[in-house]
Design a protein around this motif. Structure first.
Motif, PDB file in Angstrom:
ATOM      1  N   ILE A 153       0.882  -1.090  -0.044  1.00  0.00           N
ATOM      2  CA  ILE A 153      -0.071   0.043  -0.007  1.00  0.00           C
ATOM      3  C   ILE A 153       0.967   1.228   0.071  1.00  0.00           C
ATOM      4  O   ILE A 153       0.487   2.374  -0.764  1.00  0.00           O
ATOM      5  CB  ILE A 153      -1.342  -0.047   1.143  1.00  0.00           C
ATOM      6  N   GLY A 154       1.870   1.289   0.904  1.00  0.00           N
ATOM      7  CA  GLY A 154       2.815   2.571   0.894  1.00  0.00           C
ATOM      8  C   GLY A 154       3.607   2.702  -0.491  1.00  0.00           C
ATOM      9  O   GLY A 154       3.426   3.778  -0.819  1.00  0.00           O
ATOM     10  N   LYS A 155       4.093   1.591  -1.024  1.00  0.00           N
ATOM     11  CA  LYS A 155       4.730   1.851  -2.149  1.00  0.00           C
ATOM     12  C   LYS A 155       3.716   2.313  -3.224  1.00  0.00           C
ATOM     13  O   LYS A 155       4.056   3.346  -4.266  1.00  0.00           O
ATOM     14  CB  LYS A 155       5.291   0.525  -2.783  1.00  0.00           C
ATOM     15  N   LYS A 156       2.666   1.616  -3.205  1.00  0.00           N
ATOM     16  CA  LYS A 156       1.386   2.112  -4.295  1.00  0.00           C
ATOM     17  C   LYS A 156       0.996   3.566  -4.156  1.00  0.00           C
ATOM     18  O   LYS A 156       0.990   4.648  -5.263  1.00  0.00           O
ATOM     19  CB  LYS A 156       0.139   1.224  -4.326  1.00  0.00           C
ATOM     20  N   LYS A 158      -0.543   9.781   9.647  1.00  0.00           N
ATOM     21  CA  LYS A 158      -0.381   8.379  10.486  1.00  0.00           C
ATOM     22  C   LYS A 158      -1.259   7.457  10.092  1.00  0.00           C
ATOM     23  O   LYS A 158      -2.446   7.504  10.701  1.00  0.00           O
ATOM     24  CB  LYS A 158       0.123   8.861  11.797  1.00  0.00           C
ATOM     25  N   VAL A 159      -1.015   6.453   9.384  1.00  0.00           N
ATOM     26  CA  VAL A 159      -1.753   5.239   9.014  1.00  0.00           C
ATOM     27  C   VAL A 159      -1.466   3.985   9.391  1.00  0.00           C
ATOM     28  O   VAL A 159      -0.173   3.791   9.755  1.00  0.00           O
ATOM     29  CB  VAL A 159      -1.914   5.092   7.464  1.00  0.00           C
ATOM     30  N   LEU A 183      -5.466   7.339  10.877  1.00  0.00           N
ATOM     31  CA  LEU A 183      -6.395   6.294   9.935  1.00  0.00           C
ATOM     32  C   LEU A 183      -5.944   5.176  10.203  1.00  0.00           C
ATOM     33  O   LEU A 183      -4.721   4.679  10.073  1.00  0.00           O
ATOM     34  CB  LEU A 183      -5.917   7.101   8.527  1.00  0.00           C
ATOM     35  N   THR A 184      -7.017   4.158  10.393  1.00  0.00           N
ATOM     36  CA  THR A 184      -6.666   2.754  10.563  1.00  0.00           C
ATOM     37  C   THR A 184      -7.652   2.034   9.346  1.00  0.00           C
ATOM     38  O   THR A 184      -8.786   2.591   9.231  1.00  0.00           O
ATOM     39  CB  THR A 184      -7.001   2.188  12.046  1.00  0.00           C
ATOM     40  N   LEU A 185      -6.982   1.498   8.456  1.00  0.00           N
ATOM     41  CA  LEU A 185      -7.702   0.698   7.412  1.00  0.00           C
ATOM     42  C   LEU A 185      -7.500  -1.007   7.670  1.00  0.00           C
ATOM     43  O   LEU A 185      -6.504  -1.386   7.811  1.00  0.00           O
ATOM     44  CB  LEU A 185      -6.912   1.133   6.190  1.00  0.00           C
ATOM     45  N   ILE A 216      -6.020   6.661   1.189  1.00  0.00           N
ATOM     46  CA  ILE A 216      -4.931   7.506   1.518  1.00  0.00           C
ATOM     47  C   ILE A 216      -4.444   8.665   0.660  1.00  0.00           C
ATOM     48  O   ILE A 216      -4.128   9.675   1.208  1.00  0.00           O
ATOM     49  CB  ILE A 216      -3.738   6.381   1.864  1.00  0.00           C
ATOM     50  N   GLN A 217      -4.539   8.148  -0.713  1.00  0.00           N
ATOM     51  CA  GLN A 217      -4.255   9.384  -1.727  1.00  0.00           C
ATOM     52  C   GLN A 217      -4.989  10.476  -1.744  1.00  0.00           C
ATOM     53  O   GLN A 217      -4.809  11.420  -1.600  1.00  0.00           O
ATOM     54  CB  GLN A 217      -4.323   8.589  -3.032  1.00  0.00           C
TER      55      GLN A 217
END
Length: 191
Positions: free
Chosen positions: A19-22, A115-116, A171-173, A187-188
């Motif tokens: 997710i972070g990389k995308k 902060k996710v 945010l928590t997903l 996130i985006q």
């Protein structure tokens, strides 16, 4: 003005790294994950494998009592200081995504952070780590529990905060429910 930084904390197997990389790719900003370990290795001279493992064990555990190093600074403490310096430096350079390594805590007063925390149920994560990392002798569920327990202990030791506790994040997903791509879009949009 402080740079906008996204920090991604995650349960093992939840897809937080992906997710972070995308997210970084979609936003056109750098993502730091294994690159952090490389930078710490360059600065300290420690082996990358050692740094990766030390980043998931809280100092003062069972081994330190055997070696008589229960008190005083440890290699892990030294690595923590270097890690803090490197993460703060990357955030000061410009917007970025930083995965793991307690970046949410390290940057709490140094950057404009989103902060996710990424999590998912055990079944989703177990299936995912078998696909991503292959089968092992240990059951996938046990691997997940062990890795998460180490991450939580490390986080608690250096931050005095509960890892994964919703109040510590913006945010928590749940990637198992939402899916990796939907998490990326959320996130985006919040960036």
């Amino acid at each position: 003005m402080k740079n906008r930084v996204i920090t991604i904390s995650r349960e093992f197997g939840s897809g937080g790294r992906t997710i972070g990389k995308k997210v970084a790719e979609k936003l056109g900003i750098p993502c730091y994950d294994s690159e952090l370990i490389q930078k710490i290795a360059e600065e300290t001279g420690f082996n990358e494998k050692y740094i990766k493992e030390a980043g998931e064990y809280a100092p003062g555990g069972f081994l330190s009592t055997l070696t008589g190093r229960a008190y005083g600074p440890t290699n892990e403490d030294y690595l923590w200081k270097i890690q803090c310096k490197i993460i703060a430096g990357l955030a000061a350079k410009g917007p970025c995504v930083i995965v793991g390594r307690c970046a949410d805590y390290i940057l709490r007063d140094k950057a404009d952070c989103l902060k996710v925390f990424i999590h998912a149920d055990l079944a989703f994560r177990a299936e995912r780590i078998v696909k991503e990392y292959g089968e092992r002798e240990e059951s996938p569920e046990q691997r997940l529990k062990d890795k998460d327990k180490r991450r939580a202990a490390y986080h608690r030791f250096y931050t005095n905060m509960k890892w994964g506790h919703a109040q510590n994040y913006d945010l928590t997903l749940n990637s198992g429910t939402l899916g990796i791509d939907k998490c990326v879009r959320i996130i985006q949009e919040l960036y």
